[in-house]
Design a protein around this motif. Structure first.
Motif: not given
Length: 785
Positions: A428-449
């Protein structure tokens, strides 16, 4: 009949001897038949030496209070109750509902058949407790100041921690302590016993934990937060802000102040001793402390009392940039090494790895990381002896062979647009972009929400962000606001913090028509209304308003329908329907610099702007005529009547008029602080408040003033008196002071927040509201005590 006849027999026996014999025989006969045993022979109903009243000492004005005594409900006794509010009853066990809040002296007078009486007294406190039911309050059992908006609290939440998927704690401003048992959906207050801002909370198990905050505040609990005990950390740094916690086990912890001082305890906080090393970066399960510094390398300690030992020193040509510690044996360091012989890549991304607790290190350059050595990682974390993450130069890498090789993952945003990552677990990993968007993966990067909260503005890449996975779903914190999604990010509800659109502006004026219906206006151009004493508030934006600042908004009504509002720097608006609609009169010039106004009746009013221009209206504000010009920096205005008035402003400025504002005379205030508001209790008694805890009083209609000491140095923004004796003043940092002796002495009241407070309004001596920054509304049913 027998009782009356017996009495007559006794009387007649005295009058004549002849009748005495006859009557005596008859009386004897009746006595033998049972005559003479009537109730009157026993005398009046005896009364005890004292009578006791039974009732609840605290009652709600919305409910009937029950009264009785220890004499029961004997029909031979008469009862007279005086409930202290002008009402009475002759019932033995009456019920009574108080119409207003306050303290009432109840008396009961009991009389028996012979006229003998007993009197009892009892004090009842009636409050409007329904308005703060289930609210988070500064006192126990809905006492003190209670949050009405936002819910459950509006304090800035500084830290949230979970000991498992369900149980967590949140801490923040004003000593705020909250607990959740359902993964963050619902939060209940816990009494911390302090008012300092709490910045860190950690638990070693579901029962034992610490919280720390400003000014060296340290708290410990052993019952899951039901009770907290304050401890002395002994920090030397002034303020000691931003204290952080590292928990090693239920009895061992490390504290680090915002100024870098470190303290440790090995005996549950009974003693906090200075530690010679820096703040630990990680704690292994067995208590091993790992330390990491960019230029100091990696240090290790098995006892926080000892000086950490260097296990990987830095050297020339080496730059340590990030470290990850899994347990007492396995650790990794990411950095760069300088290679002058390779012009293509002078700075090579380099890993150092230990599997024996730092005794030996292997150094290698993973070829799959390319030229990323030119950059510093924004995320680096291992969750096991083999699996790890690296976020660098907008690329996310993953390793499953202890860092020997790394694979780049496909990201949901373009390369270089990812600013930071939060590594939650191995998958599980959350990413934050420079545009403020937040993305989450629960399967080691296979799919993002994408985690997009409706209504939440795009977050700055520098703002604090936390993502947590709990039993209730995904918790996403934007600064002081926390949202929960139970469906993976499709829909959200705010569970902590106020609305994002209210982050600026303050509720700088309140007005209540009665104990239920009220209004609050902000200096950012929006209005709140309530019809249920503040249990619910409805917000609406005012047209053509904009943020002006300086608490320049005001409300005043001359009746239940007719009133005026100064909002958001757009001049004075008028209403004739109780605040449902507002407009600026066609003949009135909207002056964006107006700072205060006051109407002495339904038609005659005055306003003043920051430049000192004073204007008057005789037609309820439809038109205004300039009368005079005072000095620059005026902030407050009040008129006693159509002729006498006072203005206050910067540097202790006070001026008074006796001719309706045509001319003004300076009056000595005795202070040099900036005065912000002024009010009058009577034609002679008035008050003004200002910066640095300034509170001044006049008893001669504004001719002379004297400073009254208050137990705070906060900037005071408003003062309000409910009657001749009971008053409150509020200010920055959640400051609230109160008086119950007409202002002779003032007491500091815990408000439960460190939000800046701007306004106060009371409908009686126990029921009131406070307005403050970020849409804050606090209410009390107990006079704030």
């Amino acid at each position: 009949m027998i009782a009356r006849f017996e009495t007559r027999c006794q009387g007649e026996g005295v009058r004549t001897n002849r009748l005495a014999g006859v009557l005596s025989g008859l009386c004897l006969l009746l006595s033998g038949c049972g005559g003479g045993g009537g109730d009157d022979a026993a005398g009046p109903t005896p009364l005890p030496p004292a009578v006791t009243i039974s009732s609840a000492s605290s009652v709600d004005v919305d409910s009937a209070a029950q009264f009785s005594s220890d004499l029961g409900s004997s029909s031979k006794l008469s009862f007279k109750w005086d409930f202290g509010d002008g009402s009475s009853s002759t019932e033995a066990q009456p019920s009574h509902q108080y119409a207003t809040a306050g303290e009432f002296n109840v008396t009961l007078t009991v009389t028996n058949e012979s006229g003998e009486t007993r009197t009892a007294a009892f004090k009842v406190t009636a409050s409007r407790t329904a308005m703060v039911k289930s609210a988070v309050c500064s006192g126990q059992a809905q006492a003190g100041w209670c949050w009405q908006r936002p819910l459950p609290v509006g304090n800035v939440i500084e830290d949230i921690t979970f000991v498992d998927a369900s149980n967590g704690w949140a801490v923040g401003g004003g000593g705020q302590m909250l607990k959740t048992s359902d993964g963050g959906l619902n939060w209940t207050p816990q009494a911390s016993g302090v008012t300092a801002r709490l910045s860190s909370v950690r638990f070693s198990n579901s029962m034992t934990g610490w919280a720390a905050g400003d000014n060296g505040t340290v708290l410990r609990t052993v019952d899951g937060g039901a009770h907290w005990t304050q401890q002395a950390a002994g920090f030397n740094s002034f303020g000691s802000t931003g204290t952080s916690l590292t928990i090693i086990d239920p009895s061992t912890a490390v504290l680090t102040s915002g100024y870098g001082e470190v303290r440790y305890t090995k005996n549950s906080g009974n003693d906090w001793l200075p530690a010679s090393g820096p703040s630990p970066a990680a704690v292994a399960a067995n208590g091993t402390l790992w330390y990491f510094a960019y230029y100091g390398g990696v240090l290790k300690s098995t006892d926080p009392a000892h000086t950490p030992v260097s296990v990987l020193p830095s050297n020339w040509g080496t730059s340590f940039q990030a470290a990850s510690f899994v347990n007492d044996s396995h650790a990794w360091v990411f950095g760069t090494t300088y290679d002058s012989g390779d012009p293509a890549t002078y700075y090579k991304p380099t890993l150092w790895r230990t599997v024996d607790g730092g005794a030996t290190w292997s150094q290698f350059v993973p070829p799959s990381l390319g030229s990323s050595g030119y950059y510093s990682p924004t995320g680096f974390r291992f969750f096991s002896a083999t699996n790890g993450w690296l976020l660098i130069a907008g690329t996310l890498y993953r390793t499953t062979d202890a860092g020997t090789t790394w694979s780049a993952l496909t990201l949901p945003t373009p390369a270089g647009a990812v600013y930071a990552g939060e590594f939650i677990d191995d998958n599980t990993l959350a990413l934050r972009g420079q545009d403020g968007a937040v993305w989450l993966t629960r399967d080691a990067g296979g799919a993002w929400t994408r985690l997009a909260v409706p209504g939440e503005a795009t977050q700055s890449m520098y703002d604090a962000l936390r993502v947590r996975i709990t039993a209730a779903g995904v918790l996403l914190s934007y600064g002081s606001r926390t949202y929960l999604s139970a469906d993976g990010g499709v829909s959200w509800q705010r569970v902590l913090g106020g609305a994002p659109e209210e982050a600026t502006g303050a509720l700088s004026s309140l007005w209540f028509f009665d104990a239920k219906k009220g209004l609050a206006v902000s200096d950012a151009g929006w209005l709140l209304s309530t019809a249920d004493a503040g249990l619910t508030w409805t917000r609406r934006d005012m047209p053509n308003s904009y943020y002006y600042g300086g608490y320049a908004s005001r409300l005043q009504f001359s009746s239940s329908t007719d009133g005026w509002m100064l909002s958001g720097g757009t001049g004075i608006k008028r209403t004739t329907d109780g605040g449902q609609s507002w407009w600026t009169s066609a003949g009135s010039i909207p002056d964006s610099s107006i700072v205060d106004f006051h109407f002495v009746d339904a038609n005659r009013g005055f306003n003043v702007n920051y430049n000192g221009d004073l204007a008057t209206s005789t037609d309820a504000g439809q038109t205004w005529t300039k009368l005079s010009t005072l000095r620059y920096g005026v902030a407050g205005l009040r008129f006693i009547n159509a002729n006498e008035g006072v203005v206050v402003g910067t540097n202790g400025y006070v001026a008074r008029t006796a001719d309706g504002g045509l001319t003004w005379s300076l009056r000595p205030s005795g202070v040099v602080d900036h005065l912000r508001r002024v009010m009058f209790q009577t034609a002679t008694v008035g008050w003004a408040v200002g910066t640095s805890g300034t509170l001044i009083q006049t008893t001669d209609g504004g001719m002379t003033w004297r400073r009254i000491p208050v137990p705070t140095t906060a900037d005071m923004n408003d003062v309000f008196f409910a009657d001749a004796l009971h008053g409150w003043a509020v200010g920055t940092g959640g400051a609230v002071v109160s008086t119950s002796d007409g202002g002779a002495t003032w007491t500091l009241q815990p408000s439960g927040t460190n939000r800046n407070l701007a306004s106060a309004y009371f409908v009686d001596t126990r029921t009131g509201w406070l307005g403050g920054e970020a849409g804050t509304v606090l209410a009390t049913a107990t006079a704030g005590h």
